[in-house]
Design a protein around this motif. Structure first.
Motif, PDB file in Angstrom:
ATOM      1  N   VAL A 138     -69.008  14.566   9.889  1.00 30.78           N
ATOM      2  CA  VAL A 138     -69.466  14.545  11.289  1.00 30.78           C
ATOM      3  C   VAL A 138     -70.640  15.517  11.429  1.00 30.78           C
ATOM      4  CG1 VAL A 138     -68.848  14.979  13.694  1.00 30.78           C
ATOM      5  CG2 VAL A 138     -67.137  14.035  12.142  1.00 30.78           C
ATOM      6  N   PHE A 198     -69.817  10.297  15.260  1.00 32.95           N
ATOM      7  CA  PHE A 198     -68.592  10.292  16.063  1.00 32.95           C
ATOM      8  C   PHE A 198     -67.457   9.557  15.350  1.00 32.95           C
ATOM      9  CE2 PHE A 198     -65.614   9.745  19.368  1.00 32.95           C
ATOM     10  CZ  PHE A 198     -65.916  10.656  20.354  1.00 32.95           C
ATOM     11  N   TRP A 250     -70.997   8.365  24.887  1.00 30.26           N
ATOM     12  CA  TRP A 250     -71.521   9.460  24.071  1.00 30.26           C
ATOM     13  C   TRP A 250     -73.019   9.237  23.856  1.00 30.26           C
ATOM     14  CZ3 TRP A 250     -69.950   5.044  21.863  1.00 30.26           C
ATOM     15  CH2 TRP A 250     -70.539   4.616  20.680  1.00 30.26           C
ATOM     16  N   TYR A 288     -65.632  16.475  19.572  1.00 31.58           N
ATOM     17  CA  TYR A 288     -67.023  16.179  19.206  1.00 31.58           C
ATOM     18  C   TYR A 288     -67.978  17.117  19.967  1.00 31.58           C
ATOM     19  CZ  TYR A 288     -71.026  13.203  17.936  1.00 31.58           C
ATOM     20  OH  TYR A 288     -72.207  12.725  17.433  1.00 31.58           O
ATOM     21  N   LEU A 308     -64.745  11.104  13.040  1.00 30.47           N
ATOM     22  CA  LEU A 308     -63.632  11.905  13.577  1.00 30.47           C
ATOM     23  C   LEU A 308     -62.311  11.189  13.349  1.00 30.47           C
ATOM     24  CD1 LEU A 308     -64.858  13.331  16.981  1.00 30.47           C
ATOM     25  CD2 LEU A 308     -64.330  14.580  14.891  1.00 30.47           C
TER      26      LEU A 308
END
Ligand SMILES: Cc1cc2nc3c(=O)[nH]c(=O)nc-3n(C[C@H](O)[C@H](O)[C@H](O)COP(=O)(O)OP(=O)(O)OC[C@H]3O[C@@H](n4cnc5c(N)ncnc54)[C@H](O)[C@@H]3O)c2cc1C
Length: 374
Positions: A69, A58, A154, A114, A61
């Motif tokens: 990623v 993550f 996440w 994502y 990004l």
């Protein structure tokens, strides 16, 4: 481990940390007859001190590094599939800033992106979204009042038992035909016209091995050998990396992330009935052989943790264990920054690997073996 050392191999891998085992796995898959020479126990050095987070990328990004990623997602997925009993998805929460790249709006956009990239890696579990301050306070008492701007939620993965995982990989490598030799210290590598000579000692006894290719994954000891006829790889600065393992459980379900007032990012990670907190980086000032836990470093580390997670109210008596490893970094400033990713250098059949992540050991091994033919 297999005690017999033969005289000839196609590939000699120096160092049996996670980077060496990753290279061995790839080499075996490609049919190389490989040996891994480790001076102590496999994965007994830096690799046994990881915070155990298997990152899904993550954070990359932020630099819009989409290939990285996707690679991290792939690495995470592969490990979750490889050893589902040991590598498990876990929810993570990172508190957000009021302004800037880590504030709710840009982070919500990143979470959406994502999620889109995750669809390219079917099988990755979990949601990615921004949650409100109220939701944080309700779900995670430790962060109540510490996330006024909400948080990113996440899913990453956590390796729950390093030792079992290392045994698992070694078993797999042995089944693939890799020869694993522990308690064997490499002292020199010399280039010859057609191959390399690797000198090592096991139980006081010297051995000379010839190998068509060599991969050096000695971690911080990468330059401790006598090298002849080899172009050395990049020499970085080195930093000490600490985790604290404390006797109490801060949160059983989540990995919690928060930046200190100085911008240092810390994670609190569940570890059975204990918790691991990290990572704290300081420049390595002493000679490598003398790298040890310094009380002053711990004092600073505990103070920074208490400032970052005030509800944890840590004190020294709760420290069960201190993990310490040495990692490559950009500078020897007071607050060193870890190298962004692994560095692989190749010189006609001789490859050096500097690893900064446990998570990527399979893809890193792949790159190292590909570099043998450069
Ligand atoms: C505190 C801390 C927390 C971390 N947290 C995470 C995390 O949460 N997630 C993540 O992805 N990564 C994490 N990392 C990074 C990760 O652990 C390292 O990048 C990785 O373990 C490095 O592996 P390596 O094989 O390069 O080094 P090492 O594990 O050090 O392997 C080198 C090996 O070479 C051997 N050796 C040395 N000299 C000789 C010799 N002369 N002959 C033979 N063998 C020799 C050593 O004994 C050692 O086993 C963390 C690291 C630390 C220190």
């Amino acid at each position: 481990m297999d005690g017999k050392i033969e005289r000839h191999y196609e590939l000699a891998i120096l160092g049996g940390g996670i980077a060496g085992l990753g290279a061995a796995h790839e080499a075996a898959k490609r049919g190389y007859r490989a040996v891994v020479l480790e001076r102590g126990a496999f994965c007994g050095a830096t690799s046994s001190n990881s915070l155990r987070i298997i990152h899904g990328g993550f954070r990359y990004l932020q630099s819009l590094n989409f290939p990285r990623v996707l690679q991290s997602m792939q690495d995470q997925l592969e490990l979750c599939r490889w050893a589902p009993h040991l590598v498990k998805p876990i929810k993570c929460v990172l508190t957000l800033d009021r302004f800037g790249l880590k504030s709710p709006l840009p982070v919500a956009l990143a979470a959406w992106l994502y999620g889109g990239l995750k669809r390219l890696r079917p099988g990755l579990a979990g949601e990615n979204r921004v949650i409100s301050a109220a939701e944080v306070a309700k779900e995670i008492p430790l962060l109540a009042g510490a996330a006024p701007n909400g948080a990113l939620l996440w899913t990453d993965a956590l390796l729950n038992d390093l030792h079992k995982f290392h045994d698992f990989i070694c078993g797999r490598l042995t089944a693939l035909g890799v020869q694993l030799v522990d308690q064997c210290a490499v002292t020199a590598v010399r280039r010859q016209p057609e191959d390399f000579v690797v000198e090592c000692r096991r139980g006081g006894e010297p051995h000379n091995i010839s190998a068509r290719y060599v991969i050096n994954t000695l971690g911080p000891w990468i330059n401790s050998l006598e090298k002849q006829g080899l172009v050395p790889g990049r020499t970085p600065f080195w930093c000490k990396a600490y985790n604290l393992v404390i006797k109490k459980q801060l949160d059983a379900q989540y990995i919690l992330g928060r930046a200190s007032s100085k911008g240092r990012l810390f994670f609190a990670v569940p570890r059975g009935s204990a918790s691991a907190l990290g990572t704290w980086y300081v420049p390595l000032k002493e000679p490598l052989a003398e790298a040890a836990v310094h009380k002053d470093d711990l004092v600073d580390f505990v103070a920074a943790l208490n400032q970052t997670f005030p509800k944890a109210a840590l004190n020294f008596s709760e420290i069960e264990h201190v993990d310490l490893g040495v990692l490559p970094c950009h500078s020897n400033h007071a607050e060193p920054k870890l190298l962004g990713s692994e560095v692989i250098t190749a010189d006609r059949g001789y490859v050096e690997v500097l690893s900064t992540k446990y998570t990527t050991f399979l893809s890193q091994g792949r790159k190292a073996v590909q570099a043998l033919k450069v």
